[in-house]
Design a protein around this motif. Structure first.
Motif, PDB file in Angstrom:
ATOM      1  N   ASP A  13       0.952  -0.700   0.048  1.00  0.00           N
ATOM      2  CA  ASP A  13       0.066  -0.289  -0.047  1.00  0.00           C
ATOM      3  C   ASP A  13       0.894   1.187   0.029  1.00  0.00           C
ATOM      4  OD1 ASP A  13      -1.640   1.711   0.297  1.00  0.00           O
ATOM      5  OD2 ASP A  13      -2.327   1.104   2.502  1.00  0.00           O
ATOM      6  N   VAL A  14       0.251   2.283  -0.771  1.00  0.00           N
ATOM      7  CA  VAL A  14       1.360   3.555  -0.225  1.00  0.00           C
ATOM      8  C   VAL A  14       1.342   4.422   0.700  1.00  0.00           C
ATOM      9  CG1 VAL A  14       1.183   4.153  -3.179  1.00  0.00           C
ATOM     10  CG2 VAL A  14      -1.081   5.177  -1.476  1.00  0.00           C
ATOM     11  N   LEU A  15       0.438   3.927   1.642  1.00  0.00           N
ATOM     12  CA  LEU A  15      -0.523   4.822   3.166  1.00  0.00           C
ATOM     13  C   LEU A  15       0.549   3.784   4.015  1.00  0.00           C
ATOM     14  CD1 LEU A  15      -3.539   6.635   2.618  1.00  0.00           C
ATOM     15  CD2 LEU A  15      -1.579   7.176   2.410  1.00  0.00           C
ATOM     16  N   PRO A  16       1.218   4.009   4.893  1.00  0.00           N
ATOM     17  CA  PRO A  16       0.710   3.054   6.512  1.00  0.00           C
ATOM     18  C   PRO A  16       0.110   3.592   7.311  1.00  0.00           C
ATOM     19  CG  PRO A  16       2.119   5.566   6.367  1.00  0.00           C
ATOM     20  CD  PRO A  16       1.688   5.484   5.245  1.00  0.00           C
ATOM     21  N   ARG A  17      -1.013   2.561   6.733  1.00  0.00           N
ATOM     22  CA  ARG A  17      -1.913   1.802   8.123  1.00  0.00           C
ATOM     23  C   ARG A  17      -1.634   1.470   9.642  1.00  0.00           C
ATOM     24  NH1 ARG A  17      -6.043   3.890   4.555  1.00  0.00           N
ATOM     25  NH2 ARG A  17      -5.360   3.631   2.451  1.00  0.00           N
ATOM     26  N   TRP A  18      -2.372   1.172  10.345  1.00  0.00           N
ATOM     27  CA  TRP A  18      -2.618   0.242  11.900  1.00  0.00           C
ATOM     28  C   TRP A  18      -3.474  -0.132  11.606  1.00  0.00           C
ATOM     29  CZ3 TRP A  18       0.748   1.420  16.402  1.00  0.00           C
ATOM     30  CH2 TRP A  18       1.309   1.779  16.480  1.00  0.00           C
ATOM     31  N   ILE A  19      -3.472  -1.754  10.908  1.00  0.00           N
ATOM     32  CA  ILE A  19      -4.409  -2.599  10.616  1.00  0.00           C
ATOM     33  C   ILE A  19      -4.751  -2.976  11.870  1.00  0.00           C
ATOM     34  CG2 ILE A  19      -4.902  -4.581   9.192  1.00  0.00           C
ATOM     35  CD1 ILE A  19      -4.599  -1.762   7.602  1.00  0.00           C
ATOM     36  N   THR A  47      -7.523  -8.041  -5.180  1.00  0.00           N
ATOM     37  CA  THR A  47      -8.450  -6.961  -4.487  1.00  0.00           C
ATOM     38  C   THR A  47      -7.902  -7.748  -2.793  1.00  0.00           C
ATOM     39  OG1 THR A  47      -9.533  -6.758  -6.306  1.00  0.00           O
ATOM     40  CG2 THR A  47     -10.130  -5.408  -4.211  1.00  0.00           C
ATOM     41  N   VAL A  48      -7.939  -6.574  -2.469  1.00  0.00           N
ATOM     42  CA  VAL A  48      -8.089  -6.614  -0.949  1.00  0.00           C
ATOM     43  C   VAL A  48      -8.513  -5.600   0.406  1.00  0.00           C
ATOM     44  CG1 VAL A  48      -5.653  -5.280  -0.052  1.00  0.00           C
ATOM     45  CG2 VAL A  48      -6.579  -7.551   1.910  1.00  0.00           C
ATOM     46  N   CYS A  49      -9.560  -6.036   1.095  1.00  0.00           N
ATOM     47  CA  CYS A  49     -10.226  -4.593   1.865  1.00  0.00           C
ATOM     48  C   CYS A  49      -9.505  -5.450   3.360  1.00  0.00           C
ATOM     49  CB  CYS A  49     -11.784  -5.260   1.586  1.00  0.00           C
ATOM     50  SG  CYS A  49     -12.852  -3.393   3.156  1.00  0.00           S
ATOM     51  N   ILE A  68     -10.098  -0.644   0.301  1.00  0.00           N
ATOM     52  CA  ILE A  68     -10.188  -1.130  -0.201  1.00  0.00           C
ATOM     53  C   ILE A  68      -8.820  -1.075  -1.002  1.00  0.00           C
ATOM     54  CG2 ILE A  68     -11.184  -2.217  -2.871  1.00  0.00           C
ATOM     55  CD1 ILE A  68     -13.435  -2.190  -1.543  1.00  0.00           C
ATOM     56  N   CYS A  69      -7.811  -2.039  -1.740  1.00  0.00           N
ATOM     57  CA  CYS A  69      -6.405  -1.894  -2.128  1.00  0.00           C
ATOM     58  C   CYS A  69      -6.589  -2.893  -3.486  1.00  0.00           C
ATOM     59  CB  CYS A  69      -5.406  -1.430  -1.832  1.00  0.00           C
ATOM     60  SG  CYS A  69      -4.808  -0.508  -0.440  1.00  0.00           S
ATOM     61  N   ARG A  70      -5.841  -2.721  -4.950  1.00  0.00           N
ATOM     62  CA  ARG A  70      -6.353  -3.602  -5.603  1.00  0.00           C
ATOM     63  C   ARG A  70      -4.815  -3.435  -6.341  1.00  0.00           C
ATOM     64  NH1 ARG A  70     -11.104  -2.870 -10.071  1.00  0.00           N
ATOM     65  NH2 ARG A  70     -11.434  -4.587  -7.933  1.00  0.00           N
TER      66      ARG A  70
END
Length: 233
Positions: A44-50, A60-62, A72-74
């Motif tokens: 992903d282009v953004l760091p996230r706290w999943i 595709t993943v949500c 949602i990223c593809r």
């Protein structure tokens, strides 16, 4: 890490800090038993706290993060062919930290601020005759669903309805609706069903004006909302 196996040659992983990443299970440059290493080819282009994630299809993943966003990223198109044609080049980019991450970047196709911490995500259908939805549960105990529209007509109808309700159904505190749903990132390709449900609470005069803008009667608009609920339930 938490691994989600899709019964394909790819594994989606979620990292507590770092969002969703994609590694290859088999193939020219997948798992290397000698080095005990999986090569990452997309992230992903953004760091996230999943906090939760689920795989929607091969590409595709949500996911949801601790700041109450759902996204949602593809994977990029033809990523498999590009890797197979020149595997060593992409392996080198990964090892050298190309763009501070993987060689390919996943495209964010949806983003939405829910206002509640999501703890689980599941792609499922609630009854055998209904369409598949993304079902989610939150830390406060609420349950919701993201429903994929099937026709362009439905998209245009609810998009215009949401636009009008942002003006007519203002919150008590006067906060801008789009600003709220874009608290941590711009809302993208998601229509707020909670806002659309506010149509039934408007007085009849406003309902009639809104319905005329949509080329419908108030009864037809209410029937359309009921049809969407029935498709999920």
């Amino acid at each position: 890490f938490f691994f989600n196996d899709t019964a394909t040659t790819e594994i989606y992983t979620e990292q507590i800090v770092g969002s969703v990443r994609c590694v290859q299970e088999t193939g020219t440059w997948g798992y290397k038993s000698k080095d005990n290493q999986l090569f990452e080819f997309a992230d992903d282009v953004l760091p996230r706290w999943i906090t939760a994630a689920c795989v929607l299809d091969y590409w595709t993943v949500c996911g949801a993060d601790k700041f109450e966003n759902v996204f949602i990223c593809r994977l990029p198109k033809n990523v498999d062919e590009d890797i197979d044609e020149d595997p060593l080049s992409y392996k080198f980019k990964w090892e050298t930290g190309y763009l501070n991450g993987a060689a390919f970047k996943m495209e964010q196709i949806c983003n939405f601020y829910t206002g509640d911490l999501i703890t689980c995500l599941l792609k499922t259908s609630l009854v055998s005759t209904s369409q598949e939805v993304i079902l989610y549960g939150t830390s406060s105990g609420s349950i919701g669903a993201f429903y994929p529209f099937e026709t362009r007509e439905d998209i245009d109808f609810f998009l215009h309805m949401e636009m009008y309700l942002r003006i007519e159904a203002l919150p008590l505190c006067g906060r801008d609706h789009m600003g709220y749903r874009s608290s941590y990132g711009p809302v993208k390709n998601v229509i707020d069903g909670d806002l659309c449900e506010q149509f039934s609470r408007l007085d009849y005069g406003k309902q009639k004006v809104l319905s005329e803008e949509l080329d419908r009667t108030p009864a037809e608009v209410l029937k359309k909302l009921e049809d969407i609920r029935n498709r999920i339930l």
